[in-house]
Design a protein around this motif. Structure first.
Motif, PDB file in Angstrom:
ATOM      1  N   SER A  85      53.016  47.328  71.143  1.00 26.00           N
ATOM      2  CA  SER A  85      53.103  48.035  69.849  1.00 26.00           C
ATOM      3  C   SER A  85      52.653  46.928  68.643  1.00 26.00           C
ATOM      4  O   SER A  85      52.748  47.428  67.427  1.00 26.00           O
ATOM      5  CB  SER A  85      54.575  48.403  69.555  1.00 26.00           C
ATOM      6  N   ASP A  86      52.438  45.934  68.830  1.00 25.67           N
ATOM      7  CA  ASP A  86      52.213  44.991  67.884  1.00 25.67           C
ATOM      8  C   ASP A  86      50.805  45.087  67.341  1.00 25.67           C
ATOM      9  O   ASP A  86      49.758  44.588  67.694  1.00 25.67           O
ATOM     10  CB  ASP A  86      52.319  43.448  68.412  1.00 25.67           C
ATOM     11  N   SER A  87      50.338  45.998  66.229  1.00 26.47           N
ATOM     12  CA  SER A  87      49.268  46.238  65.766  1.00 26.47           C
ATOM     13  C   SER A  87      48.750  45.106  64.758  1.00 26.47           C
ATOM     14  O   SER A  87      47.683  45.122  64.444  1.00 26.47           O
ATOM     15  CB  SER A  87      49.402  47.568  65.051  1.00 26.47           C
ATOM     16  N   THR A  88      49.619  44.200  64.377  1.00 29.11           N
ATOM     17  CA  THR A  88      49.233  43.101  63.558  1.00 29.11           C
ATOM     18  C   THR A  88      49.063  41.723  64.260  1.00 29.11           C
ATOM     19  O   THR A  88      49.501  40.671  63.633  1.00 29.11           O
ATOM     20  CB  THR A  88      50.203  43.078  62.318  1.00 29.11           C
ATOM     21  N   ALA A  89      48.478  41.736  65.509  1.00 34.17           N
ATOM     22  CA  ALA A  89      48.614  40.616  66.141  1.00 34.17           C
ATOM     23  C   ALA A  89      47.636  39.458  65.504  1.00 34.17           C
ATOM     24  O   ALA A  89      46.674  39.974  65.062  1.00 34.17           O
ATOM     25  CB  ALA A  89      48.132  40.921  67.691  1.00 34.17           C
ATOM     26  N   SER A  90      47.860  38.171  65.722  1.00 32.69           N
ATOM     27  CA  SER A  90      47.029  37.331  65.283  1.00 32.69           C
ATOM     28  C   SER A  90      45.724  37.182  65.829  1.00 32.69           C
ATOM     29  O   SER A  90      45.785  37.580  66.975  1.00 32.69           O
ATOM     30  CB  SER A  90      47.582  35.904  65.130  1.00 32.69           C
ATOM     31  N   PRO A  91      44.695  36.736  65.252  1.00 32.69           N
ATOM     32  CA  PRO A  91      43.549  36.326  65.850  1.00 32.69           C
ATOM     33  C   PRO A  91      43.414  35.449  67.142  1.00 32.69           C
ATOM     34  O   PRO A  91      42.866  35.680  68.173  1.00 32.69           O
ATOM     35  CB  PRO A  91      42.652  35.765  64.912  1.00 32.69           C
ATOM     36  N   GLU A  92      44.479  34.567  67.009  1.00 31.08           N
ATOM     37  CA  GLU A  92      44.528  33.655  68.229  1.00 31.08           C
ATOM     38  C   GLU A  92      45.275  34.447  69.443  1.00 31.08           C
ATOM     39  O   GLU A  92      44.716  33.969  70.536  1.00 31.08           O
ATOM     40  CB  GLU A  92      45.625  32.405  67.721  1.00 31.08           C
ATOM     41  N   ARG A  93      46.334  35.240  69.079  1.00 30.64           N
ATOM     42  CA  ARG A  93      46.891  35.921  70.141  1.00 30.64           C
ATOM     43  C   ARG A  93      45.752  36.824  70.935  1.00 30.64           C
ATOM     44  O   ARG A  93      45.809  37.047  71.993  1.00 30.64           O
ATOM     45  CB  ARG A  93      48.047  36.844  69.722  1.00 30.64           C
ATOM     46  N   LEU A  94      45.033  37.803  69.740  1.00 34.31           N
ATOM     47  CA  LEU A  94      44.054  38.436  70.600  1.00 34.31           C
ATOM     48  C   LEU A  94      43.038  37.798  71.452  1.00 34.31           C
ATOM     49  O   LEU A  94      42.514  38.131  72.508  1.00 34.31           O
ATOM     50  CB  LEU A  94      42.945  39.108  69.434  1.00 34.31           C
ATOM     51  N   VAL A  95      42.460  36.465  70.808  1.00 36.52           N
ATOM     52  CA  VAL A  95      41.603  35.776  71.619  1.00 36.52           C
ATOM     53  C   VAL A  95      42.257  35.222  73.038  1.00 36.52           C
ATOM     54  O   VAL A  95      41.498  35.642  73.971  1.00 36.52           O
ATOM     55  CB  VAL A  95      41.224  34.612  70.833  1.00 36.52           C
ATOM     56  N   VAL A  96      43.535  34.810  72.941  1.00 35.77           N
ATOM     57  CA  VAL A  96      44.192  34.316  74.489  1.00 35.77           C
ATOM     58  C   VAL A  96      44.275  35.562  75.180  1.00 35.77           C
ATOM     59  O   VAL A  96      43.975  35.310  76.241  1.00 35.77           O
ATOM     60  CB  VAL A  96      45.528  33.921  73.896  1.00 35.77           C
ATOM     61  N   HIS A  97      44.721  36.680  74.715  1.00 34.72           N
ATOM     62  CA  HIS A  97      44.667  37.875  75.087  1.00 34.72           C
ATOM     63  C   HIS A  97      43.423  38.391  75.990  1.00 34.72           C
ATOM     64  O   HIS A  97      43.233  38.614  77.297  1.00 34.72           O
ATOM     65  CB  HIS A  97      45.423  39.032  74.612  1.00 34.72           C
ATOM     66  N   ASN A  98      42.188  38.262  75.279  1.00 36.99           N
ATOM     67  CA  ASN A  98      41.077  38.499  75.910  1.00 36.99           C
ATOM     68  C   ASN A  98      40.582  37.769  76.935  1.00 36.99           C
ATOM     69  O   ASN A  98      39.909  37.885  77.773  1.00 36.99           O
ATOM     70  CB  ASN A  98      39.950  38.641  74.884  1.00 36.99           C
ATOM     71  N   VAL A  99      40.751  36.434  76.530  1.00 38.77           N
ATOM     72  CA  VAL A  99      40.434  35.491  77.689  1.00 38.77           C
ATOM     73  C   VAL A  99      41.198  35.680  78.999  1.00 38.77           C
ATOM     74  O   VAL A  99      40.717  35.560  80.026  1.00 38.77           O
ATOM     75  CB  VAL A  99      40.783  33.787  77.164  1.00 38.77           C
ATOM     76  N   GLU A 100      42.467  36.084  78.761  1.00 35.96           N
ATOM     77  CA  GLU A 100      43.198  36.360  80.128  1.00 35.96           C
ATOM     78  C   GLU A 100      42.776  37.605  80.690  1.00 35.96           C
ATOM     79  O   GLU A 100      42.728  37.350  82.195  1.00 35.96           O
ATOM     80  CB  GLU A 100      44.920  36.520  79.527  1.00 35.96           C
ATOM     81  N   ARG A 101      42.217  38.443  80.166  1.00 36.79           N
ATOM     82  CA  ARG A 101      41.657  39.909  80.572  1.00 36.79           C
ATOM     83  C   ARG A 101      40.519  39.498  81.318  1.00 36.79           C
ATOM     84  O   ARG A 101      40.199  39.917  82.442  1.00 36.79           O
ATOM     85  CB  ARG A 101      41.692  40.826  79.481  1.00 36.79           C
ATOM     86  N   ALA A 102      39.520  38.579  80.586  1.00 36.12           N
ATOM     87  CA  ALA A 102      38.181  38.358  81.174  1.00 36.12           C
ATOM     88  C   ALA A 102      38.426  37.449  82.417  1.00 36.12           C
ATOM     89  O   ALA A 102      37.756  37.729  83.701  1.00 36.12           O
ATOM     90  CB  ALA A 102      37.591  37.641  80.044  1.00 36.12           C
ATOM     91  N   ARG A 103      39.422  36.611  82.622  1.00 38.44           N
ATOM     92  CA  ARG A 103      39.638  35.701  83.769  1.00 38.44           C
ATOM     93  C   ARG A 103      40.311  36.688  84.855  1.00 38.44           C
ATOM     94  O   ARG A 103      39.777  36.604  86.093  1.00 38.44           O
ATOM     95  CB  ARG A 103      40.780  34.797  83.626  1.00 38.44           C
ATOM     96  N   GLN A 104      40.956  37.639  84.530  1.00 38.57           N
ATOM     97  CA  GLN A 104      41.560  38.593  85.570  1.00 38.57           C
ATOM     98  C   GLN A 104      40.316  39.483  86.084  1.00 38.57           C
ATOM     99  O   GLN A 104      40.036  39.575  87.279  1.00 38.57           O
ATOM    100  CB  GLN A 104      42.653  39.666  84.980  1.00 38.57           C
TER     101      GLN A 104
END
Length: 99
Positions: free
Chosen positions: A40-59
């Protein structure tokens, strides 16, 4: 759902598929996993978005590697089957010597 098909002239065309054609038991379903599931965090920081996307790409990379391993095993099985059929055909079609 739609799919991409190759036209007679070598180009591609995008044609719609009926729902009944889309999911047959043997069809592999490919989904678009580029969704942001940070909760529900619609205001995630760019850093958190990048980390999340890197994790998803690795998965996704890990899953793709596993799928590739399975596909390679299947290719080896099919190569063995073809070789066995060819050997059988050669043996059956070979002229028999008379005694």
């Amino acid at each position: 759902m739609s799919h991409l098909s190759v036209a007679a002239d070598g180009g591609t065309s995008h044609t719609p598929r009926r729902l009944s054609q889309a999911a047959k038991p043997s069809d592999e379903v490919i989904t678009d996993r580029r969704t942001n599931s940070l909760g529900s965090d619609s205001t995630a920081s760019p850093e958190r978005l990048v980390v999340h996307n890197v994790e998803r790409a690795r998965q996704q990379l890990s899953e793709a590697r596993e799928n590739l391993k399975s596909a390679r095993r299947r290719v080896v099985q099919l190569e063995d089957a073809v070789r066995n059929w060819e050997e059988l055909a050669t043996a059956l079609l070979r002229p028999r010597s008379k005694r």
